[in-house]
Motif scaffolding. Structure first.
Motif, PDB file in Angstrom:
ATOM      1  N   GLY A  52     -21.539  18.763 -21.185  1.00 50.13           N
ATOM      2  CA  GLY A  52     -22.314  19.507 -20.163  1.00 50.13           C
ATOM      3  C   GLY A  52     -22.436  20.973 -20.116  1.00 50.13           C
ATOM      4  N   ARG A  53     -21.730  21.585 -21.113  1.00 52.36           N
ATOM      5  CA  ARG A  53     -21.712  23.118 -20.999  1.00 52.36           C
ATOM      6  C   ARG A  53     -22.691  23.582 -22.042  1.00 52.36           C
ATOM      7  N   LYS A  54     -23.286  24.874 -22.029  1.00 51.90           N
ATOM      8  CA  LYS A  54     -24.402  25.515 -22.726  1.00 51.90           C
ATOM      9  C   LYS A  54     -23.585  26.107 -24.004  1.00 51.90           C
ATOM     10  N   VAL A  55     -23.963  25.734 -25.108  1.00 50.40           N
ATOM     11  CA  VAL A  55     -23.559  26.377 -26.466  1.00 50.40           C
ATOM     12  C   VAL A  55     -25.015  27.077 -27.233  1.00 50.40           C
ATOM     13  N   ALA A  56     -24.687  28.097 -27.350  1.00 46.52           N
ATOM     14  CA  ALA A  56     -26.089  29.055 -27.995  1.00 46.52           C
ATOM     15  C   ALA A  56     -25.735  29.604 -29.217  1.00 46.52           C
ATOM     16  N   LEU A  57     -24.351  29.511 -29.868  1.00 46.74           N
ATOM     17  CA  LEU A  57     -23.979  30.371 -30.829  1.00 46.74           C
ATOM     18  C   LEU A  57     -22.546  29.859 -31.346  1.00 46.74           C
ATOM     19  N   HIS A  58     -22.398  29.540 -32.402  1.00 44.64           N
ATOM     20  CA  HIS A  58     -21.271  29.392 -33.070  1.00 44.64           C
ATOM     21  C   HIS A  58     -20.711  30.286 -34.193  1.00 44.64           C
ATOM     22  N   ALA A  59     -19.501  30.987 -33.860  1.00 47.89           N
ATOM     23  CA  ALA A  59     -19.066  32.141 -34.622  1.00 47.89           C
ATOM     24  C   ALA A  59     -17.640  32.133 -35.160  1.00 47.89           C
ATOM     25  N   LEU A  60     -17.219  32.292 -36.316  1.00 47.09           N
ATOM     26  CA  LEU A  60     -15.969  32.362 -36.868  1.00 47.09           C
ATOM     27  C   LEU A  60     -15.190  33.688 -36.667  1.00 47.09           C
ATOM     28  N   THR A  61     -14.000  33.421 -36.276  1.00 42.54           N
ATOM     29  CA  THR A  61     -13.028  34.775 -36.803  1.00 42.54           C
ATOM     30  C   THR A  61     -12.825  34.827 -38.405  1.00 42.54           C
ATOM     31  N   HIS A  62     -12.682  33.783 -38.812  1.00 45.11           N
ATOM     32  CA  HIS A  62     -12.565  33.853 -40.125  1.00 45.11           C
ATOM     33  C   HIS A  62     -12.666  32.395 -40.996  1.00 45.11           C
ATOM     34  N   VAL A  63     -12.823  32.299 -42.460  1.00 47.96           N
ATOM     35  CA  VAL A  63     -13.313  31.265 -42.789  1.00 47.96           C
ATOM     36  C   VAL A  63     -12.003  30.627 -43.579  1.00 47.96           C
ATOM     37  N   HIS A  64     -11.129  30.048 -42.844  1.00 47.99           N
ATOM     38  CA  HIS A  64     -10.069  29.281 -43.209  1.00 47.99           C
ATOM     39  C   HIS A  64     -10.291  27.922 -42.747  1.00 47.99           C
ATOM     40  N   ALA A  65      -9.751  26.885 -43.299  1.00 51.38           N
ATOM     41  CA  ALA A  65     -10.031  25.444 -43.212  1.00 51.38           C
ATOM     42  C   ALA A  65      -9.424  24.941 -41.618  1.00 51.38           C
ATOM     43  N   ASP A  66      -8.549  25.608 -41.095  1.00 53.38           N
ATOM     44  CA  ASP A  66      -8.278  25.514 -39.586  1.00 53.38           C
ATOM     45  C   ASP A  66      -9.096  25.921 -38.607  1.00 53.38           C
ATOM     46  N   HIS A  67     -10.173  26.730 -38.992  1.00 50.74           N
ATOM     47  CA  HIS A  67     -11.023  27.562 -38.190  1.00 50.74           C
ATOM     48  C   HIS A  67     -12.610  27.107 -38.313  1.00 50.74           C
ATOM     49  N   GLN A  68     -12.918  26.580 -39.625  1.00 47.32           N
ATOM     50  CA  GLN A  68     -14.085  26.267 -39.985  1.00 47.32           C
ATOM     51  C   GLN A  68     -14.386  24.644 -39.982  1.00 47.32           C
TER      52      GLN A  68
END
Length: 231
Positions: A52-68
């Motif tokens: 039910g929430r709008k998502v318009a962009l997905h951004a990472l802080t860094h490319v580690h397995a527990d974030h990406q």
């Protein structure tokens, strides 16, 4: 499958998605931007939290397995652009991130257990780039070479990725600390990034691991404790 804890607003239009019961892995919704995406096992929990929430962009802080780990699932589900730190786009697209990790058994195990497939990158972010919700990218390297935090100047809210943590991996309790050496490519740079956090004097500090810290005094005390502890 363990359900995600309730999505929680801890600053205006800034929400924490705690992907386990002890805030051990977090993602954040700021405005209509989802920051980070947990491991490859977290997609359904993220979708449920964001229903039910709008998502318009997905951004990472860094490319580690527990974030990406669930990033490809997120961009496919919401059909949104994917933004990652400049210098980490190749790893984000390939899903091969060993060059962003120290050569340790722990790092290799985490990657094997939690990394997700790569996804096409639409934006490469550098310091000063805007991501939505009033946040701009902030360079906080060390844990990975290109790691970014996301900073909102008007109310001094910082989402720091893994530049800082408020979690003991041994006990699961609050434990302000610098990122652990066995997951960090440059510990000297990582400590400089913690010092930069203190210089910013945030009023709210959120991170990938552990509960957000509220109040400038509490944050500065936590930073002092972290810098006094061995890595």
């Amino acid at each position: 499958m363990m359900a995600v804890m309730a999505i929680r607003e801890f600053a205006p239009d800034v929400f924490q998605l705690s992907l386990d019961p002890i805030d051990g892995v977090n993602a954040f919704l700021v405005g209509d931007t989802l920051i980070d995406a947990g491991s490859r096992h977290d997609a359904r929990k993220i979708f449920k939290a964001l229903a039910g929430r709008k998502v318009a962009l997905h951004a990472l802080t860094h490319v580690h397995a527990d974030h990406q780990g669930s990033s490809k699932a997120v961009v496919d589900e919401f059909r949104v652009p994917f933004a990652v730190p400049l210098g980490e786009t190749e790893q984000a697209e390939s899903g091969e991130m060993s060059s962003l990790m120290p050569k340790t058994r722990r790092a290799a195990l985490v990657t094997r257990l939690f990394a997700g497939p790569g996804a096409d990158v639409d934006r490469a972010l550098s310091e000063g780039d805007e991501i939505g919700g009033g946040f701009t990218a902030l360079a906080l390297p060390g844990h990975t070479p290109g790691q970014l935090g996301y900073w909102r100047e008007r109310d001094r809210v910082l989402i720091a990725g893994d530049a800082f943590r408020n979690l003991s991996y041994a006990t699961g309790r609050s434990w302000p600390a610098v990122p652990p050496e066995f997951f960090t490519v440059d510990s000297v740079a990582a400590r400089r990034s913690v010092e930069r956090i203190a210089e910013l004097r945030p009023s709210v500090l959120a991170m990938g691991h552990g509960r957000p810290i509220m109040g400038q005094g509490a944050i500065l005390r936590a930073v002092d404790l972290a810098l006094a502890r061995p890595i």
